[in-house]
Write a protein that holds these residues in place. Sequence first.
Motif, PDB file in Angstrom:
ATOM      1  N   LEU A 176       0.837  -1.206   0.000  1.00  0.00           N
ATOM      2  CA  LEU A 176       0.000   0.000   0.000  1.00  0.00           C
ATOM      3  C   LEU A 176       0.870   1.253   0.000  1.00  0.00           C
ATOM      4  CD1 LEU A 176      -2.855  -1.026   2.464  1.00  0.00           C
ATOM      5  CD2 LEU A 176      -3.035  -0.667  -0.004  1.00  0.00           C
ATOM      6  N   ILE A 177       1.970   1.157   0.766  1.00  0.00           N
ATOM      7  CA  ILE A 177       2.879   2.315   0.779  1.00  0.00           C
ATOM      8  C   ILE A 177       3.484   2.520  -0.614  1.00  0.00           C
ATOM      9  CG2 ILE A 177       5.055   3.167   1.711  1.00  0.00           C
ATOM     10  CD1 ILE A 177       4.326   1.781   4.351  1.00  0.00           C
ATOM     11  N   ASP A 178       3.860   1.362  -1.243  1.00  0.00           N
ATOM     12  CA  ASP A 178       4.434   1.458  -2.593  1.00  0.00           C
ATOM     13  C   ASP A 178       3.411   2.035  -3.568  1.00  0.00           C
ATOM     14  OD1 ASP A 178       6.775   0.428  -1.657  1.00  0.00           O
ATOM     15  OD2 ASP A 178       6.321  -1.654  -2.253  1.00  0.00           O
ATOM     16  N   ILE A 179       2.137   1.545  -3.425  1.00  0.00           N
ATOM     17  CA  ILE A 179       1.084   2.056  -4.327  1.00  0.00           C
ATOM     18  C   ILE A 179       0.896   3.539  -4.115  1.00  0.00           C
ATOM     19  CG2 ILE A 179      -1.385   1.964  -4.818  1.00  0.00           C
ATOM     20  CD1 ILE A 179      -1.257  -1.017  -4.184  1.00  0.00           C
ATOM     21  N   SER A 219       1.470   8.594  -6.106  1.00  0.00           N
ATOM     22  CA  SER A 219       1.889   9.986  -5.944  1.00  0.00           C
ATOM     23  C   SER A 219       2.685  10.445  -7.155  1.00  0.00           C
ATOM     24  CB  SER A 219       2.715  10.147  -4.666  1.00  0.00           C
ATOM     25  OG  SER A 219       3.924   9.408  -4.782  1.00  0.00           O
ATOM     26  N   LYS A 220       3.234   9.410  -7.839  1.00  0.00           N
ATOM     27  CA  LYS A 220       3.978   9.738  -9.059  1.00  0.00           C
ATOM     28  C   LYS A 220       3.099   9.518 -10.287  1.00  0.00           C
ATOM     29  CE  LYS A 220       8.325   8.192  -7.006  1.00  0.00           C
ATOM     30  NZ  LYS A 220       9.424   7.249  -7.101  1.00  0.00           N
ATOM     31  N   VAL A 221       1.823   9.275 -10.029  1.00  0.00           N
ATOM     32  CA  VAL A 221       0.838   9.017 -11.080  1.00  0.00           C
ATOM     33  C   VAL A 221       1.319   7.863 -11.943  1.00  0.00           C
ATOM     34  CG1 VAL A 221      -0.730  10.090 -12.751  1.00  0.00           C
ATOM     35  CG2 VAL A 221       0.465  11.507 -11.090  1.00  0.00           C
ATOM     36  N   SER A 222       1.689   6.766 -11.204  1.00  0.00           N
ATOM     37  CA  SER A 222       2.141   5.598 -11.944  1.00  0.00           C
ATOM     38  C   SER A 222       1.697   4.368 -11.156  1.00  0.00           C
ATOM     39  CB  SER A 222       3.676   5.633 -12.094  1.00  0.00           C
ATOM     40  OG  SER A 222       4.098   4.433 -12.681  1.00  0.00           O
ATOM     41  N   LEU A 223       1.070   3.444 -11.812  1.00  0.00           N
ATOM     42  CA  LEU A 223       0.566   2.239 -11.145  1.00  0.00           C
ATOM     43  C   LEU A 223       0.964   1.026 -11.950  1.00  0.00           C
ATOM     44  CD1 LEU A 223      -1.047   1.154  -8.779  1.00  0.00           C
ATOM     45  CD2 LEU A 223      -3.083   1.316 -10.210  1.00  0.00           C
ATOM     46  N   THR A 258      -5.784  10.865  -9.562  1.00  0.00           N
ATOM     47  CA  THR A 258      -5.757  11.702  -8.351  1.00  0.00           C
ATOM     48  C   THR A 258      -6.771  11.198  -7.328  1.00  0.00           C
ATOM     49  OG1 THR A 258      -5.083  13.601  -9.653  1.00  0.00           O
ATOM     50  CG2 THR A 258      -6.022  14.053  -7.475  1.00  0.00           C
ATOM     51  N   LYS A 259      -7.994  10.907  -7.883  1.00  0.00           N
ATOM     52  CA  LYS A 259      -9.041  10.383  -6.994  1.00  0.00           C
ATOM     53  C   LYS A 259      -8.633   9.026  -6.401  1.00  0.00           C
ATOM     54  CE  LYS A 259     -13.968   9.332  -6.997  1.00  0.00           C
ATOM     55  NZ  LYS A 259     -15.195   9.291  -7.812  1.00  0.00           N
ATOM     56  N   LEU A 260      -8.020   8.182  -7.245  1.00  0.00           N
ATOM     57  CA  LEU A 260      -7.570   6.867  -6.792  1.00  0.00           C
ATOM     58  C   LEU A 260      -6.464   7.004  -5.761  1.00  0.00           C
ATOM     59  CD1 LEU A 260      -7.605   3.804  -7.017  1.00  0.00           C
ATOM     60  CD2 LEU A 260      -6.030   4.002  -8.945  1.00  0.00           C
ATOM     61  N   SER A 261      -5.577   7.955  -5.990  1.00  0.00           N
ATOM     62  CA  SER A 261      -4.472   8.152  -5.058  1.00  0.00           C
ATOM     63  C   SER A 261      -4.987   8.565  -3.695  1.00  0.00           C
ATOM     64  CB  SER A 261      -3.510   9.207  -5.602  1.00  0.00           C
ATOM     65  OG  SER A 261      -2.481   9.440  -4.666  1.00  0.00           O
ATOM     66  N   ASN A 262      -6.018   9.414  -3.709  1.00  0.00           N
ATOM     67  CA  ASN A 262      -6.610   9.813  -2.426  1.00  0.00           C
ATOM     68  C   ASN A 262      -7.220   8.605  -1.701  1.00  0.00           C
ATOM     69  OD1 ASN A 262      -5.882  12.479  -2.837  1.00  0.00           O
ATOM     70  ND2 ASN A 262      -7.843  12.996  -3.827  1.00  0.00           N
ATOM     71  N   GLY A 263      -7.888   7.721  -2.511  1.00  0.00           N
ATOM     72  CA  GLY A 263      -8.482   6.501  -1.898  1.00  0.00           C
ATOM     73  C   GLY A 263      -7.420   5.579  -1.331  1.00  0.00           C
ATOM     74  N   LEU A 293      -6.907   4.297   2.336  1.00  0.00           N
ATOM     75  CA  LEU A 293      -6.778   2.861   2.606  1.00  0.00           C
ATOM     76  C   LEU A 293      -5.488   2.565   3.370  1.00  0.00           C
ATOM     77  CD1 LEU A 293      -7.789  -0.037   2.199  1.00  0.00           C
ATOM     78  CD2 LEU A 293      -6.598  -0.039  -0.001  1.00  0.00           C
ATOM     79  N   ASN A 294      -4.439   3.255   3.022  1.00  0.00           N
ATOM     80  CA  ASN A 294      -3.154   3.041   3.682  1.00  0.00           C
ATOM     81  C   ASN A 294      -3.232   3.409   5.171  1.00  0.00           C
ATOM     82  OD1 ASN A 294      -0.494   2.344   3.969  1.00  0.00           O
ATOM     83  ND2 ASN A 294       0.302   4.284   3.193  1.00  0.00           N
ATOM     84  N   LYS A 295      -3.939   4.470   5.481  1.00  0.00           N
ATOM     85  CA  LYS A 295      -4.091   4.887   6.880  1.00  0.00           C
ATOM     86  C   LYS A 295      -4.909   3.848   7.679  1.00  0.00           C
ATOM     87  CE  LYS A 295      -3.859   9.862   5.903  1.00  0.00           C
ATOM     88  NZ  LYS A 295      -4.622  11.135   5.951  1.00  0.00           N
ATOM     89  N   LYS A 296      -6.016   3.433   7.051  1.00  0.00           N
ATOM     90  CA  LYS A 296      -6.870   2.451   7.728  1.00  0.00           C
ATOM     91  C   LYS A 296      -6.132   1.121   7.937  1.00  0.00           C
ATOM     92  CE  LYS A 296     -10.593   5.018   8.006  1.00  0.00           C
ATOM     93  NZ  LYS A 296     -11.125   5.407   9.323  1.00  0.00           N
TER      94      LYS A 296
END
Length: 662
Positions: A322-325, A330-334, A495-500, A504-507
């Motif tokens: 999740l951290i890597d994602i 954050s770099k707009v790369s998945l 951007t929206k996915l990154s926010n999700g 998710l990473n926090k939870k």
Amino acid sequence: MKIKNTVKKPLIALLLVITLIFSVSNTILASKTYEGKEEVVYANLKYNGKVDEIYVVNIFDKEGKIVDYGEYSKVRNMISNEKITMVNNKITVTNENDKLYYEGKLKNQTLPWNISIKYYLDNKEYLPEDIIGKSGFLKINIDIKENKNNDKNFYNEYALQTELRLDSNKFKDIKTDGATIANVGKDKQFTYTTLPAEGAKISITSDVVEFEMDAINMNGIRLNINADIDESEITGKVNDLNESISKLDNGANNIKDGASTLNDGSDKLVSGANQLKNGSYNLNDGIISLKKGIEEVEEGLNELNDKSSIITNGSSQIKTTLIDIESSLSKVSLSTDSMEKLSSSSSKIKTAIDEINVGIDSLKSNTTYENYKSIMNKNGLDIDNLKGSNSETIKMLNNEINSLTQSYMEIKDVEAYEKEALELKNQIDKFSNILKLIKGNNAAISGTENYLNGLSSSISNLYKGSESLKNQYKLFDQAILELSENLSHILVDMTKLSNGINELNKKYAEFDNGINEYTNGVSEIIDGYSNIVNGANNLALASKSFYTGTNSLYIGTDDLASGINKLYDATEDLAQGTGEFKEGTSDIDVEIENKVDDILSKFTNDDSKTSSFVSSKNKNIKSVQFVIKTKPIKAKEAVQDDDDFKESLNFFQKILKIFGLN
């Protein structure tokens, strides 16, 4: 025993009178003034007590012609020169004096008594003439019995007094029984009294130096004692005795009834002890099975703990992914590989959580008290029934202890049952210890129930958390799968996915902390469960000791029952004996009265006529007296010839000799 003592009181008084009579008998004979013939029988004995010769001195207190009868070998007038004629055992003499004394030597050399005298030196029998002048340990035995070849009236009506005089310079440490002892100058005088119709066995021992001894003297007279005995004291004591015997009989029957009750209770106690022994055997088997089950649960927990590392490692990978994602987004790369890795890791976590949930559910089922009872029941032990049986046994032991205590209190002061009282006291102590053990067993069962219920409650709470974790993660895993699928088709709106992903990473960081807390909880359960395992081991050891104790209890109660059976048999014999004793002594007062009368009849004057010792043709006999003596045991030069001695006596000395006063 009281009866004998009571009867002896008047007899002691009579014996004192007898002794007094013997001491003054010669004087009494000399002072009587009534008319009639008197006979004084002089018997010389050999050393061994056999008769050597018998002379009779006949005494008449009238003048004129005197006719007498007797089987004499020779006769002689002792105080005058009047001629005595003897033809066919008829003696005729004309007496010109106030009194006539004539002596006759009897042809029949027998006495009413058979007398045997034996001498022992250093425990070897000798003829007395063979030990004159010798020293050592001396014993003299004198045996006096009835001579059945003589007139039995003399044996039945005449008392005999035996007298020995021992020089205290020669005889030391003299020992004898039944003698009256007196000091006569340098001599010790021993006097023995033989009552009518009774024989005697006289024994006297001494250390002797240069053995010599004076003659043994015996005097026999008829006892004429008028005695009026007050029997009220005796009968009063006998009545008290009868009352005591009745109380003794009642007490014996009460003891028998108590022993019967105790005997019945002992049978129940043996049965209960046997049931307790069998129950403890089943309990021991059940506890062994429980111990094995607990050890199996411990193995399952260890396996569960081993899988905790898979969960924590997987969760750590998800967190890292999740951290890597998040970093990638954050770099707009998945990366598609990252999404597959995420899905795979989530699937592994879900599988591990499901397995943990199943293991906790199994643990919850296996650690309940009901499951424990079920396991014990399959191994032949019903815990509830055992607990109830323990309660009944506690009640029974309390009752038995009370019963044994009551029996103990009844016989503890009875000397004849001292041993049985001690055995009862020991059994009371044993039962008290067993009572504590059984109470402790019930407490252990209750403690096990509380412990397993508490443990089951804790595992139930753990299962709820695990179930909740499983359900929550199932939703989470579904979301990851959907996310992965959506991301594989839609790579827009990063951007929206990154926010999700950030959210998710926090939870997930919180969820990962929960995973670690869960695995730590499992580890703590394992640490706590080791106490259960140790407790099960200790319980197994205690159960084995309990079974050994109940087996010993059964053996002890069986022995106790056997002893109580013997006690009951003994009390039956006692009750029967006291009953027979009561019946046998019901008329003891009459028997004692008759016995006293019978004893007194030997001593009291029954107005029967005195018989002549010489001839049944002689009538009007005032008295017959026996003067019996042995030869003195002296060195030959010290013994004076008896015939020469007779001839040297003057008239007055002869009269004194007749009455034994010289």
